[in-house]
Design an enzyme around this catalytic site. Structure first.
Site, PDB file in Angstrom:
ATOM      1  N   HIS A  64       0.852  -1.201   0.000  1.00 22.96           N
ATOM      2  CA  HIS A  64       0.000   0.000   0.000  1.00 22.96           C
ATOM      3  C   HIS A  64       0.889   1.254   0.000  1.00 22.96           C
ATOM      4  O   HIS A  64       0.695   2.176   0.802  1.00 22.96           O
ATOM      5  CB  HIS A  64      -0.949   0.003   1.202  1.00 22.96           C
ATOM      6  CG  HIS A  64      -1.916  -1.146   1.199  1.00 22.96           C
ATOM      7  ND1 HIS A  64      -3.273  -0.993   1.049  1.00 22.96           N
ATOM      8  CD2 HIS A  64      -1.713  -2.484   1.307  1.00 22.96           C
ATOM      9  CE1 HIS A  64      -3.859  -2.175   1.079  1.00 22.96           C
ATOM     10  NE2 HIS A  64      -2.936  -3.107   1.236  1.00 22.96           N
ATOM     11  N   TYR A 331       3.779  -5.069   9.689  1.00 26.75           N
ATOM     12  CA  TYR A 331       3.617  -3.608   9.638  1.00 26.75           C
ATOM     13  C   TYR A 331       4.702  -2.944  10.465  1.00 26.75           C
ATOM     14  O   TYR A 331       5.261  -1.914  10.099  1.00 26.75           O
ATOM     15  CB  TYR A 331       2.227  -3.181  10.142  1.00 26.75           C
ATOM     16  CG  TYR A 331       1.076  -3.568   9.218  1.00 26.75           C
ATOM     17  CD1 TYR A 331       1.190  -4.652   8.364  1.00 26.75           C
ATOM     18  CD2 TYR A 331      -0.113  -2.854   9.193  1.00 26.75           C
ATOM     19  CE1 TYR A 331       0.159  -5.031   7.520  1.00 26.75           C
ATOM     20  CE2 TYR A 331      -1.160  -3.217   8.345  1.00 26.75           C
ATOM     21  CZ  TYR A 331      -1.031  -4.311   7.518  1.00 26.75           C
ATOM     22  OH  TYR A 331      -2.054  -4.676   6.689  1.00 26.75           O
TER      23      TYR A 331
HETATM   24  C1  HEM Z   1      -0.493 -11.594   5.978  1.00 29.69           C
HETATM   25  C2  HEM Z   1      -1.172 -10.702   5.354  1.00 29.69           C
HETATM   26  C3  HEM Z   1      -0.726  -9.268   5.152  1.00 29.69           C
HETATM   27  C4  HEM Z   1       0.541  -8.742   5.093  1.00 29.69           C
HETATM   28  C5  HEM Z   1       1.869  -9.477   5.223  1.00 29.69           C
HETATM   29  C6  HEM Z   1       0.409  -7.318   4.887  1.00 29.69           C
HETATM   30  C7  HEM Z   1       1.475  -6.441   4.773  1.00 29.69           C
HETATM   31  C8  HEM Z   1       1.378  -5.077   4.758  1.00 29.69           C
HETATM   32  C9  HEM Z   1       2.459  -4.142   4.925  1.00 29.69           C
HETATM   33  C10 HEM Z   1       3.919  -4.541   5.119  1.00 29.69           C
HETATM   34  C11 HEM Z   1       1.962  -2.886   4.892  1.00 29.69           C
HETATM   35  C12 HEM Z   1       2.730  -1.591   5.065  1.00 29.69           C
HETATM   36  C13 HEM Z   1       2.656  -1.147   6.535  1.00 29.69           C
HETATM   37  C14 HEM Z   1       3.445   0.098   6.852  1.00 29.69           C
HETATM   38  O1  HEM Z   1       4.577   0.278   6.395  1.00 29.69           O
HETATM   39  O2  HEM Z   1       2.926   0.923   7.650  1.00 29.69           O
HETATM   40  C15 HEM Z   1       0.538  -3.017   4.693  1.00 29.69           C
HETATM   41  C16 HEM Z   1      -0.332  -1.970   4.587  1.00 29.69           C
HETATM   42  C17 HEM Z   1      -1.707  -2.128   4.545  1.00 29.69           C
HETATM   43  N1  HEM Z   1      -2.429  -3.301   4.603  1.00 29.69           N
HETATM   44 FE1  HEM Z   1      -1.683  -5.124   4.716  1.00 29.69          FE
HETATM   45  N2  HEM Z   1      -0.924  -7.000   4.833  1.00 29.69           N
HETATM   46  C18 HEM Z   1      -1.652  -8.163   4.998  1.00 29.69           C
HETATM   47  C19 HEM Z   1      -3.018  -8.296   5.048  1.00 29.69           C
HETATM   48  C20 HEM Z   1      -3.902  -7.258   4.971  1.00 29.69           C
HETATM   49  C21 HEM Z   1      -5.327  -7.363   5.097  1.00 29.69           C
HETATM   50  C22 HEM Z   1      -6.121  -8.641   5.385  1.00 29.69           C
HETATM   51  C23 HEM Z   1      -5.812  -6.103   4.949  1.00 29.69           C
HETATM   52  C24 HEM Z   1      -7.231  -5.604   4.968  1.00 29.69           C
HETATM   53  C25 HEM Z   1      -8.188  -5.959   5.620  1.00 29.69           C
HETATM   54  C26 HEM Z   1      -4.709  -5.215   4.757  1.00 29.69           C
HETATM   55  C27 HEM Z   1      -4.812  -3.853   4.606  1.00 29.69           C
HETATM   56  C28 HEM Z   1      -3.765  -2.989   4.569  1.00 29.69           C
HETATM   57  C29 HEM Z   1      -3.922  -1.572   4.453  1.00 29.69           C
HETATM   58  C30 HEM Z   1      -5.222  -0.820   4.390  1.00 29.69           C
HETATM   59  C31 HEM Z   1      -2.629  -1.027   4.439  1.00 29.69           C
HETATM   60  C32 HEM Z   1      -2.249   0.425   4.307  1.00 29.69           C
HETATM   61  C33 HEM Z   1      -2.199   1.105   5.607  1.00 29.69           C
HETATM   62  C34 HEM Z   1      -1.790   2.510   5.354  1.00 29.69           C
HETATM   63  O3  HEM Z   1      -2.427   3.202   4.533  1.00 29.69           O
HETATM   64  O4  HEM Z   1      -0.828   2.927   5.990  1.00 29.69           O
HETATM   65  N3  HEM Z   1      -3.561  -5.937   4.775  1.00 29.69           N
HETATM   66  N4  HEM Z   1       0.200  -4.370   4.612  1.00 29.69           N
END
Ligand code: HEM
Ligand code: HEM
Ligand code: HEM
EC number: 1.11.1.-
Lengths: 364, 181
Positions: A64, A331
């Site tokens: 993201h 995260y």
């Molecule tokens: C094992 C599963 C997942 C992994 C490994 C993963 C990994 C990541 C990582 C590394 C980030 C960046 C975080 C940061 O630097 O602050 C991220 C952002 C995000 N993820 Fe995931 N994610 C997973 C599952 C999900 C699921 C199930 C959702 C939704 C329901 C989701 C929604 C989001 C959103 C909305 C962001 C952006 C947050 C922002 O705008 O700062 N993710 N994810």
């Protein structure tokens, strides 16, 4: 008294004892840290898979990556206060910092209707009982476990020759995971809305609401837009059209969503985000989100934090969904890495926000 | 002069209680920082209060140490070894206090809430929100933890060297009550 030698003679067995205890402890330490267990899925392993599948740029979120900061408030209405003692769900207004983003690791990717859009929120009641969430505009999550997430990333990584996922690899992943067939179809066939402002974002993962008397209730929730949903159309000419549009939208007037809480019914899979819940589950409108301002990530309030879904207030708790702890861990690791790196200017610059595009095809 | 006496009972209790706690924290720490498994969240939830308990006990222990001086090391120990023992003990104290402070400080700089016990009991931030500082302290937490572990291994080796090879009064002085003679 004769002076003792500093190192008196001793049997080899005694020396073995001196060396063996620290050595055993060191080995156990290496095992615990994953260095002797190369097949264990680690935080680094999951970030590497994300990197391979969708790219990465220093200083940006590892997923993201392309996004923009927003702010406003959340107004609970008390309807869900019987299920959860969370202060933000009572009748009150609390400040919110949020972020809209596109899934994927590249911060300069081109906007397109079918790319997964997300909303992240940080609800900040004055008593410090913060609630953070990252929610996506897909009906279910395509996988059930962190290992499947990792394997799906690797299966969908672009082939260097074509720049596109290798269909054979994807077929192999599908064949190996027949239980994910339905989820993947539901994600592919979802209806697409026109932009961030008229999109519905879902928690996908389940959580437990904890009432004041300790009763636990499994729930999911969604942010459902107040404005009418318009069908997607593509804007091939503008690679940032989704972001330009939401800048114009917020400048025009506040954007609102209802927080719709779904209570798990008897047959619903609580610990499996790849399975959709029954359509006739009880729904509660728990409050209204209002977003009034928008800012670039450069200097914006959403950049120096992470929307860890396990930052929960009293009154909400994680379910047994195995994706949740993996998200919390990944995260933090992504937030740690990017915070120590210098980043380029983000795609959505402060300039873009100061001068609304007046896009011709802008809709209300 | 083989028995210079032993550490006081409070010193011994603190030493062994904290040995268990610190070893547990080191293992919990490296394991959780390398996992995305179901235990992650639970381990982090244990790591914070246990770390803060170590901080509190380390401060008490420092006070106790200043009030009740330890028994002297064997007189026939070469000065270099004595100096090494002293320096390593000072470093152990520094790390027992610095490591939990760095953990607390890094989460403060990252603007995370810091639940201590459940969600209702939280630690206040001790540093201002500063992402670059968070990244720096997060690295420092790893480096200092590994340094502490290395030092504990050397300390364990030295204790066993005293106990098994030299068979002098050092190990008993920390294990049981020994009357000076
Ligand atoms: C094992 C599963 C997942 C992994 C490994 C993963 C990994 C990541 C990582 C590394 C980030 C960046 C975080 C940061 O630097 O602050 C991220 C952002 C995000 N993820 Fe995931 N994610 C997973 C599952 C999900 C699921 C199930 C959702 C939704 C329901 C989701 C929604 C989001 C959103 C909305 C962001 C952006 C947050 C922002 O705008 O700062 N993710 N994810
Ligand atoms: C004597 C006390 C402590 C010891 C021995 C200790 C040890 C460790 C170790 C070995 C790691 C893993 C480092 C790595 O492999 O990168 C770690 C990580 C961590 N520690 Fe501590 N720690 C202590 C106190 C604290 C305190 C008081 C807090 C917070 C209040 C804290 C929060 C953390 C966090 C958030 C992580 C990172 C987890 C992750 O990367 O997912 N620690 N600690
Ligand atoms: C986390 C692990 C440990 C820490 C942080 C630690 C720390 C210390 C410290 C700071 C001292 C100085 C005395 C004091 O002020 O309390 C000390 C003394 C001592 N420790 Fe440990 N210790 C650890 C583990 C062990 C183990 C596993 C052993 C033995 C098997 C051991 C044996 C001793 C002995 C024999 C002394 C007395 C040394 C002397 O007379 O100067 N320690 N320890």
């Amino acid at each position: 008294m004769a002076t003792n030698p500093v190192v008196p003679p001793a049997s080899p067995l005694r020396w073995l004892g001196v060396v063996a205890a620290p050595a055993a402890l060191a080995l156990a330490f290496l095992w615990a840290g994953g260095w002797l267990a190369p097949t264990r899925l680690t935080q680094a392993g999951i970030l590497d898979a994300l990197h391979e599948a969708s790219g990465m740029q220093l200083g940006f979120r590892r997923n993201h990556a392309k996004g923009v900061c927003v702010a406003g408030w959340f107004e609970g209405n008390g309807n869900a206060a019987g299920l959860s003692s969370a202060t933000v769900l009572q009748q009150r207004r609390v400040p919110v910092v949020g972020r809209f983003a596109l899934a994927g690791g590249l911060p300069f990717q081109t906007d397109a209707p079918a790319k997964v859009r997300s909303m992240a929120l940080r609800l900040m009641p004055p008593d410090g009982q913060e609630w953070r969430m990252g929610i996506n505009d897909i009906p279910v999550f395509p996988v059930r476990t962190p290992q499947e997430f990792h394997d799906l990333q690797l299966a969908s990584r672009p082939d260097p020759a074509t720049g596109k996922p290798d269909p054979a690899r994807m077929r192999a992943f599908r064949a190996g995971h027949p239980w994910l067939q339905t989820a993947m179809e539901q994600v592919t066939r979802r209806p697409l809305s026109s932009g961030f402002a008229d999109d519905t974002y879902r928690s996908l993962d389940s959580f437990l609401f904890v009432a004041a008397n300790g009763t636990k209730t499994a729930v999911r929730w969604a942010m459902v837009p107040v404005r009418p949903v318009m069908p997607a159309d593509s804007h091939a000419a503008d690679r940032d059209y989704l972001f330009r549009q939401v800048i114009d939208d917020i400048h025009a007037h506040p954007l609102q969503w209802h927080m719709m809480v779904t209570v798990a019914g008897n047959g619903d899979a609580v610990d499996d985000p790849s399975r959709i819940w029954a359509w006739d589950d009880r729904q509660i409108d728990a409050g209204t989100l209002t977003l009034t301002t928008i800012e670039s990530e450069e200097g914006g309030p959403c950049t120096g934090i992470t929307f860890d879904p396990l930052v929960l207030p009293e009154g909400a708790a994680p379910s047994g969904d195995p994706i949740l702890p993996a998200r919390s861990a990944a995260y933090m690791r992504s937030f740690f890495l990017r915070s120590g790196e210098r980043s380029a200017a983000p795609a959505v610059t402060p300039g873009m926000i100061a001068t609304p595009s007046g896009a011709k095809d802008h809709k209300l | 002069m083989r028995n210079p006496g032993s550490f006081s009972l409070p010193s011994r209790i603190l030493h062994w209680l904290m040995t268990v706690m610190i070893l547990a924290m080191l293992f919990i720490g490296v394991f959780m920082a390398a996992t995305v498994g179901p235990g992650y969240h639970r381990l982090v939830t244990v790591h914070r209060p246990l770390g803060i308990a170590i901080l509190v006990l380390a401060i008490l222990r420092l006070g106790n140490r200043l009030r009740s001086p330890p028994p002297p090391l064997p007189a026939d120990l070469p000065p270099l070894m004595k100096a090494g023992a002293k320096a390593s003990h000072i470093l152990l104290y520094i790390l027992m206090i610095a490591l939990p402070l760095v953990g607390w400080g890094m989460l403060s700089a990252a603007d995370y809430p810091i639940p201590l016990w459940g969600e209702s009991m939280r630690l206040p931030p001790i540093l201002p929100h500063d992402p670059a500082l968070w990244a720096w302290l997060r690295s420092a937490h790893t480096v200092l933890a590994f340094l502490l572990f290395g030092l504990v291994l050397a300390h364990l080796g030295a204790a066993l060297f005293h106990g098994l090879i030299r068979r002098d009064g050092v190990l008993p002085s920390m294990v049981r009550r020994v009357r000076p003679d």
